[in-house]
Design a protein around this motif. Structure first.
Motif, PDB file in Angstrom:
ATOM      1  N   LEU A  32       0.782  -1.217   0.058  1.00 12.43           N
ATOM      2  CA  LEU A  32      -0.093  -0.086   0.186  1.00 12.43           C
ATOM      3  C   LEU A  32       0.827   1.196   0.216  1.00 12.43           C
ATOM      4  CD1 LEU A  32      -2.788  -1.041   2.319  1.00 12.43           C
ATOM      5  CD2 LEU A  32      -2.862  -0.735  -0.146  1.00 12.43           C
ATOM      6  N   ARG A  33       1.902   1.167   0.525  1.00 13.00           N
ATOM      7  CA  ARG A  33       3.026   2.403   0.631  1.00 13.00           C
ATOM      8  C   ARG A  33       3.580   2.581  -0.727  1.00 13.00           C
ATOM      9  NH1 ARG A  33       8.110   2.110   4.248  1.00 13.00           N
ATOM     10  NH2 ARG A  33       8.429   0.036   2.942  1.00 13.00           N
ATOM     11  N   ASP A  34       3.861   1.368  -1.562  1.00 14.51           N
ATOM     12  CA  ASP A  34       4.001   1.586  -3.012  1.00 14.51           C
ATOM     13  C   ASP A  34       2.992   2.339  -3.870  1.00 14.51           C
ATOM     14  OD1 ASP A  34       6.534   0.333  -2.406  1.00 14.51           O
ATOM     15  OD2 ASP A  34       5.898  -1.655  -2.745  1.00 14.51           O
ATOM     16  N   GLU A  35       1.814   1.816  -3.591  1.00  9.53           N
ATOM     17  CA  GLU A  35       0.669   2.409  -4.297  1.00  9.53           C
ATOM     18  C   GLU A  35       0.012   3.689  -3.827  1.00  9.53           C
ATOM     19  OE1 GLU A  35      -1.634  -1.947  -4.705  1.00  9.53           O
ATOM     20  OE2 GLU A  35      -2.310  -0.237  -3.667  1.00  9.53           O
ATOM     21  N   SER A  36       0.221   4.108  -2.689  1.00  9.45           N
ATOM     22  CA  SER A  36      -0.523   5.305  -2.238  1.00  9.45           C
ATOM     23  C   SER A  36       0.728   6.419  -1.740  1.00  9.45           C
ATOM     24  CB  SER A  36      -1.536   5.084  -1.022  1.00  9.45           C
ATOM     25  OG  SER A  36      -0.548   4.709   0.269  1.00  9.45           O
ATOM     26  N   GLY A  37       1.901   5.924  -1.761  1.00  9.23           N
ATOM     27  CA  GLY A  37       2.979   6.956  -1.080  1.00  9.23           C
ATOM     28  C   GLY A  37       2.846   7.314   0.468  1.00  9.23           C
ATOM     29  N   LEU A  38       1.920   6.844   1.290  1.00  7.75           N
ATOM     30  CA  LEU A  38       1.685   6.720   2.646  1.00  7.75           C
ATOM     31  C   LEU A  38       2.713   5.856   3.124  1.00  7.75           C
ATOM     32  CD1 LEU A  38      -2.146   6.902   2.624  1.00  7.75           C
ATOM     33  CD2 LEU A  38      -0.826   8.949   2.725  1.00  7.75           C
ATOM     34  N   ASP A  39       3.426   6.704   4.478  1.00 11.62           N
ATOM     35  CA  ASP A  39       4.213   5.900   5.157  1.00 11.62           C
ATOM     36  C   ASP A  39       3.816   5.875   6.806  1.00 11.62           C
ATOM     37  OD1 ASP A  39       5.050   8.406   5.915  1.00 11.62           O
ATOM     38  OD2 ASP A  39       7.123   8.116   5.766  1.00 11.62           O
ATOM     39  N   ARG A  40       2.623   6.519   7.217  1.00  9.85           N
ATOM     40  CA  ARG A  40       2.199   6.416   8.389  1.00  9.85           C
ATOM     41  C   ARG A  40       1.035   5.403   8.558  1.00  9.85           C
ATOM     42  NH1 ARG A  40       0.399  12.385   9.756  1.00  9.85           N
ATOM     43  NH2 ARG A  40      -0.908  11.922   7.777  1.00  9.85           N
ATOM     44  N   VAL A  41       1.341   4.695   9.674  1.00 12.61           N
ATOM     45  CA  VAL A  41       0.440   3.564   9.966  1.00 12.61           C
ATOM     46  C   VAL A  41      -0.388   3.857  11.370  1.00 12.61           C
ATOM     47  CG1 VAL A  41       0.407   1.008  10.262  1.00 12.61           C
ATOM     48  CG2 VAL A  41       1.518   1.870   8.432  1.00 12.61           C
ATOM     49  N   CYS A  42      -1.396   3.520  11.248  1.00 11.69           N
ATOM     50  CA  CYS A  42      -2.344   3.591  12.550  1.00 11.69           C
ATOM     51  C   CYS A  42      -2.729   2.258  12.854  1.00 11.69           C
ATOM     52  CB  CYS A  42      -3.581   4.664  12.498  1.00 11.69           C
ATOM     53  SG  CYS A  42      -2.919   6.472  12.712  1.00 11.69           S
ATOM     54  N   LEU A  43      -2.782   1.792  14.196  1.00  9.81           N
ATOM     55  CA  LEU A  43      -3.063   0.621  14.375  1.00  9.81           C
ATOM     56  C   LEU A  43      -4.228   0.967  15.563  1.00  9.81           C
ATOM     57  CD1 LEU A  43       0.298  -0.996  15.238  1.00  9.81           C
ATOM     58  CD2 LEU A  43      -1.015  -1.093  13.012  1.00  9.81           C
ATOM     59  N   SER A  44      -5.512   0.272  15.401  1.00  9.35           N
ATOM     60  CA  SER A  44      -6.570   0.433  16.219  1.00  9.35           C
ATOM     61  C   SER A  44      -7.522  -0.749  16.247  1.00  9.35           C
ATOM     62  CB  SER A  44      -7.241   1.774  16.042  1.00  9.35           C
ATOM     63  OG  SER A  44      -8.149   1.906  16.998  1.00  9.35           O
ATOM     64  N   GLY A  45      -8.338  -0.823  17.251  1.00 11.35           N
ATOM     65  CA  GLY A  45      -9.345  -2.003  17.257  1.00 11.35           C
ATOM     66  C   GLY A  45      -8.868  -3.063  18.407  1.00 11.35           C
ATOM     67  N   GLY A  46      -9.986  -3.502  18.823  1.00 12.60           N
ATOM     68  CA  GLY A  46      -9.817  -4.513  20.026  1.00 12.60           C
ATOM     69  C   GLY A  46      -8.813  -5.554  19.797  1.00 12.60           C
ATOM     70  N   CYS A  47      -8.289  -6.141  18.658  1.00 10.59           N
ATOM     71  CA  CYS A  47      -7.350  -6.921  18.449  1.00 10.59           C
ATOM     72  C   CYS A  47      -6.031  -6.406  18.995  1.00 10.59           C
ATOM     73  CB  CYS A  47      -7.268  -7.516  17.015  1.00 10.59           C
ATOM     74  SG  CYS A  47      -8.665  -8.564  16.510  1.00 10.59           S
ATOM     75  N   PHE A  48      -5.846  -5.243  18.910  1.00 11.26           N
ATOM     76  CA  PHE A  48      -4.557  -4.732  19.488  1.00 11.26           C
ATOM     77  C   PHE A  48      -4.508  -4.566  21.016  1.00 11.26           C
ATOM     78  CE2 PHE A  48      -4.485  -3.321  14.791  1.00 11.26           C
ATOM     79  CZ  PHE A  48      -3.157  -3.828  14.706  1.00 11.26           C
ATOM     80  N   HIS A  49      -5.357  -4.699  21.715  1.00 13.33           N
ATOM     81  CA  HIS A  49      -5.330  -5.146  23.087  1.00 13.33           C
ATOM     82  C   HIS A  49      -4.261  -6.436  23.112  1.00 13.33           C
ATOM     83  CE1 HIS A  49      -7.814  -2.079  24.211  1.00 13.33           C
ATOM     84  NE2 HIS A  49      -8.943  -2.601  24.267  1.00 13.33           N
ATOM     85  N   ASN A  50      -4.157  -7.152  22.306  1.00 11.75           N
ATOM     86  CA  ASN A  50      -3.237  -8.063  22.235  1.00 11.75           C
ATOM     87  C   ASN A  50      -1.863  -7.733  22.128  1.00 11.75           C
ATOM     88  OD1 ASN A  50      -1.345 -10.304  21.099  1.00 11.75           O
ATOM     89  ND2 ASN A  50      -3.228 -11.413  20.530  1.00 11.75           N
ATOM     90  N   ALA A  51      -1.166  -7.965  23.241  1.00 11.37           N
ATOM     91  CA  ALA A  51       0.298  -7.157  23.465  1.00 11.37           C
ATOM     92  C   ALA A  51       1.361  -7.743  22.423  1.00 11.37           C
ATOM     93  CB  ALA A  51       0.860  -7.397  24.977  1.00 11.37           C
ATOM     94  N   PHE A  52       1.275  -9.075  22.148  1.00 10.64           N
ATOM     95  CA  PHE A  52       2.317  -9.617  21.270  1.00 10.64           C
ATOM     96  C   PHE A  52       1.969  -9.054  19.682  1.00 10.64           C
ATOM     97  CE2 PHE A  52       3.652 -12.613  18.036  1.00 10.64           C
ATOM     98  CZ  PHE A  52       4.728 -12.946  18.219  1.00 10.64           C
ATOM     99  N   LEU A  53       0.766  -8.925  19.329  1.00 10.34           N
ATOM    100  CA  LEU A  53       0.362  -8.551  17.948  1.00 10.34           C
ATOM    101  C   LEU A  53       0.799  -6.928  17.811  1.00 10.34           C
ATOM    102  CD1 LEU A  53      -0.929  -9.125  15.423  1.00 10.34           C
ATOM    103  CD2 LEU A  53      -3.228  -8.336  16.316  1.00 10.34           C
ATOM    104  N   LEU A  54       0.593  -6.120  19.150  1.00  9.16           N
ATOM    105  CA  LEU A  54       0.842  -4.769  18.921  1.00  9.16           C
ATOM    106  C   LEU A  54       2.369  -4.715  18.804  1.00  9.16           C
ATOM    107  CD1 LEU A  54      -0.057  -1.759  18.888  1.00  9.16           C
ATOM    108  CD2 LEU A  54      -0.003  -2.125  21.299  1.00  9.16           C
TER     109      LEU A  54
END
Length: 786
Positions: free
Chosen positions: A724-746
């Motif tokens: 998606l960075r290659d397609e859009s030029g965006l390099d900022r990523v936001c992580l949200s949603g209940g799955c990111f209460h998972n410490a290992f995944l986050l």
């Protein structure tokens, strides 16, 4: 040369010792004038030599009391008193509060008893020895006792307690720690404790606190009235008491919080890093999730009763004088202190309400006669990646606002269905409510109404718009749609998640947003939850998502994870999966499974979902971890608890997932988003399940399967972000949603993305789950109103 200035101070400046601080600052510089509380915060009028006034202004924000939070200082020139017809004034004074046209002051949160008050509480020579409501300007109740602003005693639940001469003298003495401490009281004039039986009759005893300790040790369950509601207390070292509490409260597996006497006891039970220890002793005193010690001071069998199938315990320290008195004798080591309610109902606050709602649960009731105005559950946090992150933002943190990087019009956002909070915003301040909970019963719906009415009144916010979730059956959505005469703005669930993360991190523009959770109503009418968006406040493009699978039985699939395992196996292997030689397949009830297969084949009561949370459920069921869930997110939480990379480094090999373009489909767009090149990416889980099945046949340890699953998600998301960075030029990523209460995944995904050159943003001040949804709704609604 004398000058005079009016100084308007906004922020948390009421009930935190700010006026006494201003008084001392002015006295030290021999300045004249006054300070008062107003509906805007505090107003200071100051006169004296220019150098002294300017020094006062320099010092004002830097030495403010620890609980104060100054957000704005505005200075206006005035004509000096004693000149141009003004009469002179003598000295500097604290004058009566005034109420202005609009409430703009910030209200302080409740905080733990301070060291000075604690020392007096335990000093036999002090007049407040063992007084369970001791407080001062640096500690005690604030938000939970307030009816309105300004923060004066007459507008709190202390209004009915007239101070005795000694307390009044402290209250009016600028040099005293209790100067203008609104809840100030003592044995002579303040609130009192009583011990009641199950019928609400007073149990005669000289010291109600001392009387309940032997009862707790004998295995009784005691309802104890606190700051924001009642707790149900039980001796944590007694397995029978814990089991009895679970049975009576109908909370059979969800973890219970432990209150321990001090930091040393916490260290005996759990591993403490610097961030975890700091959270435990902070003035907010949240419940902190911490890793259990291998040699836990609580026997393993009892620890398993408190937090079954978990590697963590939720610990917190005493925060009221009453709590400290319970532990003062050293008899009690740890208490289960869980919210006093039936599962998923609001916490009980009133004395007679407690008798009515907790009948059959509590054996006795430790009550007091100071009303709780605001329900406010304990906050829950977890130290992850060196930051203390909110899982439930409530007591100690509410109503401190989230400060926005841009001004917004008056907006009310009503959140989602689960873990609900509402958000009232105006200007650069967004006020999230206390945790309301799941809006699935009448009591929670009434609490929701009460919170909106109280917040609107105290904050004096008349919304120009109401923002709501798109799910047509959510109570909060229906509530919003019933309100006519105000602009109504629907906000897609996962767009709100990413906007919430952006708001907390003060971001503008567009980002790559990973919104991973269990359930959210999608723009195409399906159930989303594994979403990658190119998003800004103005809109989003759905750039990627997990492939759709049916949820057989709808919400029943959430409560019974085995259904999702059947759904994925049927999707990838058809009915042939029934012949597989696997423990999961052998355990299936063939009649129930046949009904599920028919539901999916006929598209009956089997909505399509792209949920990451349901994928976690399927893997947990397939590996034998959890077939039926007794609380929301249980299967995913236990799957995280099962992984053990530390002791099994080889398990870090990632399972594969396939990324492919979604043939014949264009990206779903909302608002003013720009469509990326090509169709959205589809995350195909067939290779993942093929690898899991191969490991199950080889009898690979479940801990390794859990780790490889997590690592597979991480590697897939990193690859996707790069595409998606290659397609859009965006390099900022936001992580949200209940799955990111998972410490290992986050933490693992954050590290891998940063190594790949991305700037990664996640949430800590606001929950990444649905408790933070209303903040994102505010930001999206504000942008749509421009």
């Amino acid at each position: 040369m004398k000058i005079r200035r009016r100084i308007e101070v906004s922020g948390i400046v009421q009930g935190v010792g700010f006026r006494p601080y201003v008084y001392r600052l002015a006295q030290e510089r021999a300045l004249t004038g006054n300070v008062r509380n107003t509906s805007r915060g505090a107003t200071i009028e100051l006169q004296g030599p220019r150098e002294q006034v300017e020094e006062f202004l320099r010092c004002l924000p830097t030495g403010a009391p620890p609980l104060a939070r100054i957000t704005r200082i505005e200075v206006q020139e005035l004509a000096c008193h004693g000149e141009a017809g003004f009469s002179g004034e003598h000295g500097f004074q604290i004058v009566a509060s005034e109420r202005g046209a609009a409430n703009r002051t910030l209200i302080a949160a409740d905080v733990a008893v301070c060291a000075d008050c604690l020392r007096e509480l335990l000093d036999p020579a002090d007049r407040r020895y063992r007084y369970p409501f001791i407080n001062c300007t640096n500690c005690g109740p604030r938000f939970t006792i307030i009816h309105g602003v300004p923060y004066d005693r007459r507008l709190t639940s202390m209004a009915g307690f007239q101070m005795c001469p000694q307390c009044q003298a402290e209250y009016t003495d600028p040099g005293n720690r209790r100067f203008h401490a609104q809840p100030n009281a003592c044995w002579k004039c303040g609130p009192r404790l009583s011990l009641w039986n199950e019928a609400g009759e007073v149990i005669a005893c000289a010291d109600p606190v001392a009387a309940i300790i032997p009862r707790l040790l004998q295995g009784e369950i005691i309802a104890i009235k606190g700051l924001g509601g009642f707790h149900l207390a039980a001796d944590a070292t007694g397995a029978d008491a814990v089991r009895k509490l679970r049975a009576r409260k109908n909370r059979f597996e969800k973890p219970l919080a432990l209150m321990v006497a001090d930091l040393e006891t916490a260290q005996e039970l759990c591993e403490l890093d610097e961030a975890g220890a700091a959270a435990l002793v902070s003035p907010q005193r949240p419940i902190v999730l911490l890793p259990k010690r291998q040699s836990c001071a609580i026997p393993a069998a009892i620890a398993a009763e408190i937090a079954p199938h978990r590697r963590e315990l939720g610990l917190f320290l005493p925060y009221t004088p009453l709590h400290h008195l319970l532990f003062a004798g050293g008899t009690l080591k740890a208490l289960v202190m869980t919210s006093a309610n039936l599962s998923e109902e609001p916490i009980v606050t009133g004395n007679h309400e407690a008798i009515e709602r907790l009948s059959g649960i509590a054996d006795a009731f430790l009550v007091h006669n100071r009303d709780i105005v605001w329900r406010c559950d304990d906050s829950v946090v977890r130290a992850v990646g060196g930051r203390v992150r909110q899982l439930r933002r409530s007591r100690g943190f509410v109503p401190v606002p989230v400060l926005l990087h841009k001004s917004v019009p008056p907006i009310l956002a009503v959140g989602g269905e689960l873990k609900n909070t509402i958000c009232a915003a105006k200007g650069r301040e967004a006020f999230l409510s206390p945790h309301i909970g799941d809006l699935e019963n009448a009591a929670s719906a009434q609490f929701f109404d009460d919170v909106i009415e109280h917040l609107a009144r105290v904050l004096d916010i008349e919304p120009a718009a109401i923002a709501y979730d798109l799910h047509p059956r959510y109570f909060s959505t229906q509530w919003a749609l019933d309100h006519k005469g105000v602009k109504l703005i629907g906000v897609q669930h996962h767009h709100a998640h990413i906007a919430s993360c952006m708001a907390e991190n003060r971001l503008d523009g567009r980002v790559i947003g990973f919104a991973l959770d269990g359930t959210g109503y999608g723009a195409d009418g399906n159930i989303w939850g594994g979403e990658v968006l190119l998003a800004g406040y103005e809109g989003f493009t759905r750039a990627a998502h997990f492939d759709y699978v049916p949820m057989p039985g709808g919400e029943q699939a959430i409560r019974q994870p085995w259904r999702m395992a059947v759904s994925y196996l049927a999707r990838h292997y058809g009915r042939a999966f029934l012949t597989m030689d696997l423990p999961f397949v052998h355990s299936l009830d063939r009649h129930a499974t046949e009904l599920l297969l028919q539901m999916m084949e006929r598209h009956f009561n089997a909505p399509a979902t792209s949920s990451c949370g349901r994928l976690f459920d399927a893997v947990a069921a397939l590996t034998g971890i959890r077939q039926k869930a007794t609380y929301e997110g249980q299967a995913a939480i236990e799957l995280e608890a099962a992984l053990d990379i530390l002791h099994d480094p080889g398990s870090a090999r990632a399972y594969p997932l396939e990324l492919r373009r979604q043939a014949g489909r264009s990206a779903v767009e909302e608002g003013g988003a720009t469509k990326p090149p090509g169709a959205p990416w589809l995350i195909d889980t067939r290779p993942l399940f093929a690898a899991i099945l191969a490991d199950l046949r080889k009898q690979t340890p479940v801990s390794s399967i859990a780790a490889r699953f997590h690592c597979g998600l991480v590697e897939t998301f990193v690859r996707l972000a790069q595409l998606l960075r290659d397609e859009s030029g965006l390099d900022r990523v936001c992580l949200s949603g209940g799955c990111f209460h998972n410490a290992f995944l986050l933490t693992t995904l954050t590290r891998r993305l940063e190594l790949s050159g991305f700037r990664v943003f996640s949430q800590s001040a606001v929950p990444s789950g649905d408790g933070g949804l209303s903040l994102g709704q505010v930001m999206v609604a504000a942008r749509s109103m421009k």
